[in-house]
Scaffold this active site. Structure first.
Site, PDB file in Angstrom:
ATOM      1  N   LYS A   9       0.835  -1.203   0.000  1.00 25.91           N
ATOM      2  CA  LYS A   9       0.000   0.000   0.000  1.00 25.91           C
ATOM      3  C   LYS A   9       0.871   1.256   0.000  1.00 25.91           C
ATOM      4  O   LYS A   9       0.593   2.216  -0.731  1.00 25.91           O
ATOM      5  CB  LYS A   9      -0.945  -0.017   1.217  1.00 25.91           C
ATOM      6  CG  LYS A   9      -2.045  -1.065   1.087  1.00 25.91           C
ATOM      7  CD  LYS A   9      -2.846  -1.278   2.367  1.00 25.91           C
ATOM      8  CE  LYS A   9      -3.804  -2.465   2.184  1.00 25.91           C
ATOM      9  NZ  LYS A   9      -4.611  -2.738   3.390  1.00 25.91           N
TER      10      LYS A   9
ATOM     11  N   GLN B 272      -4.608  -1.334   9.527  1.00 28.27           N
ATOM     12  CA  GLN B 272      -4.515  -2.669   8.932  1.00 28.27           C
ATOM     13  C   GLN B 272      -5.130  -3.704   9.879  1.00 28.27           C
ATOM     14  O   GLN B 272      -4.843  -3.711  11.082  1.00 28.27           O
ATOM     15  CB  GLN B 272      -3.045  -2.992   8.617  1.00 28.27           C
ATOM     16  CG  GLN B 272      -2.827  -4.302   7.880  1.00 28.27           C
ATOM     17  CD  GLN B 272      -3.437  -4.329   6.478  1.00 28.27           C
ATOM     18  OE1 GLN B 272      -3.645  -3.299   5.856  1.00 28.27           O
ATOM     19  NE2 GLN B 272      -3.746  -5.508   5.993  1.00 28.27           N
TER      20      GLN B 272
ATOM     21  N   ASP C 103     -11.021   2.742   3.773  1.00 31.35           N
ATOM     22  CA  ASP C 103     -11.294   1.305   3.638  1.00 31.35           C
ATOM     23  C   ASP C 103     -12.787   1.041   3.423  1.00 31.35           C
ATOM     24  O   ASP C 103     -13.168  -0.060   3.022  1.00 31.35           O
ATOM     25  CB  ASP C 103     -10.858   0.568   4.912  1.00 31.35           C
ATOM     26  CG  ASP C 103      -9.481  -0.056   4.799  1.00 31.35           C
ATOM     27  OD1 ASP C 103      -9.147  -0.530   3.699  1.00 31.35           O
ATOM     28  OD2 ASP C 103      -8.755  -0.075   5.810  1.00 31.35           O
TER      29      ASP C 103
HETATM   30  N1  GUN Z   1      -6.764  -6.754   6.083  1.00 32.45           N
HETATM   31  C1  GUN Z   1      -7.077  -7.535   5.024  1.00 32.45           C
HETATM   32  N2  GUN Z   1      -7.648  -6.779   4.063  1.00 32.45           N
HETATM   33  C2  GUN Z   1      -7.690  -5.514   4.519  1.00 32.45           C
HETATM   34  C3  GUN Z   1      -8.150  -4.281   3.973  1.00 32.45           C
HETATM   35  O1  GUN Z   1      -8.666  -4.199   2.869  1.00 32.45           O
HETATM   36  N3  GUN Z   1      -7.987  -3.198   4.775  1.00 32.45           N
HETATM   37  C4  GUN Z   1      -7.453  -3.259   6.002  1.00 32.45           C
HETATM   38  N4  GUN Z   1      -7.359  -2.140   6.707  1.00 32.45           N
HETATM   39  N5  GUN Z   1      -7.019  -4.378   6.541  1.00 32.45           N
HETATM   40  C5  GUN Z   1      -7.128  -5.497   5.800  1.00 32.45           C
END
Ligand code: GUN
Length: 278
Positions: free
Chosen positions: A52, A96, A119
């Protein structure tokens, strides 16, 4: 022989579009800033977070890293989120997941300001999606819609079967496919005759987290197969929920793993960050 849906290529196109917008905003004196919060050092989470941040660097979004120890208290994490909510120069906040067991994930998600919730996990954004109002949409299902549209696949009138009912993928996927005028079925671990249900699908979205679970007998001839899985096979190799070698000859179109849905999730996160800044 199925058309291979190239998520790497399509995500690259989206990131280039985002990059152009970020530059435009910069010319207007606006910088796009994403705060990325990671708790602990889970290796899979670290890979996701690093990808990311790399995408941010590529499109010109400034990412701020907050790395907290596994032992951080819930209060400390919530107060960081609140602090980021108040910072005018932070447009997006990403915490996350998963979080350590002693932390209430829901509480953390609810604390993120809905306007910075890139998100799309906050109940306000989830609610907006379900009634067709504007708001942030969970990145993986939003990315799947883009994959379909940009591959020239029509959703309207199609039988869409989702396997998996998570808050992050299955449920928002259903809402988006309904919005696109698909006929949607959400199946899951308690579905009685899963094979019968998936064999109805013109568009099948596999999101159950079981390596190579879906073999050819789950798939209708010519179906579009979207594989959300991210698993390791018996040799430790990355693989999806779909048994690609078995399904590919029967499908009309299919996403590979890696290089299908995965890169789209990150591209949509970048899209959401720009939207947050705008
Ligand atoms: N953990 C697995 N997928 C995601 C996601 O799309 N966003 C976040 N914040 N954590 C995750």
């Amino acid at each position: 022989m199925a058309m291979i849906i190239d998520g790497k290529k399509i995500s690259g196109e989206i990131k280039d579009e985002v990059k152009a917008k970020v530059e435009q905003l910069k010319e207007q004196g606006k910088e796009v800033v994403l705060a990325v919060v990671q708790v602990g050092t889970d290796p899979a989470s670290t890979v996701y977070v690093n990808n990311k941040k790399k995408a941010c660097a590529y499109v010109g979004i400034r990412s701020l890293s907050y790395e907290l120890p596994e032992t951080v208290s819930q209060e400390e994490l919530l107060s960081l989120v609140q602090e980021l909510n108040e910072k005018k120069d932070v447009n997006g906040i990403l915490v996350q997941l998963p979080l350590p067991r002693h932390i209430d994930e829901d509480k953390v998600i609810m604390t993120i300001s809905p306007e910075k919730d890139v998100d799309g996990f906050h109940p306000q954004n989830v609610g907006n999606l379900s009634i067709g109002r504007k708001g942030f949409v969970s990145c993986t299902p939003a990315g799947i819609i883009q994959l379909l549209k940009r591959s020239g696949i029509t959703i309207e009138g199609k039988e869409c079967v989702i396997v998996g009912r998570s808050n992050i993928v299955g449920k928002p996927m259903a809402m988006l496919l309904i919005q696109e005028n698909g006929t949607v079925t959400v199946s899951h671990s308690r579905t009685k005759d899963l094979k019968e249900v998936t064999n109805r699908a013109d568009i099948l979205v596999a999101a159950i987290g079981k390596a190579k679970f879906f073999t050819a007998e789950y798939v209708k001839e010519g179906a579009v197969v979207i594989d959300v899985g991210m698993n390791r096979d018996e040799n430790g190799k990355l693989c999806g929920d779909v048994d690609f070698d078995s399904v590919e000859p029967k499908a009309g179109a299919i996403t590979p793993v890696p290089g299908g849905v995965g890169p789209m999730t990150i591209a949509m996160l970048m899209t959401n960050c720009v939207e947050a800044a705008e």
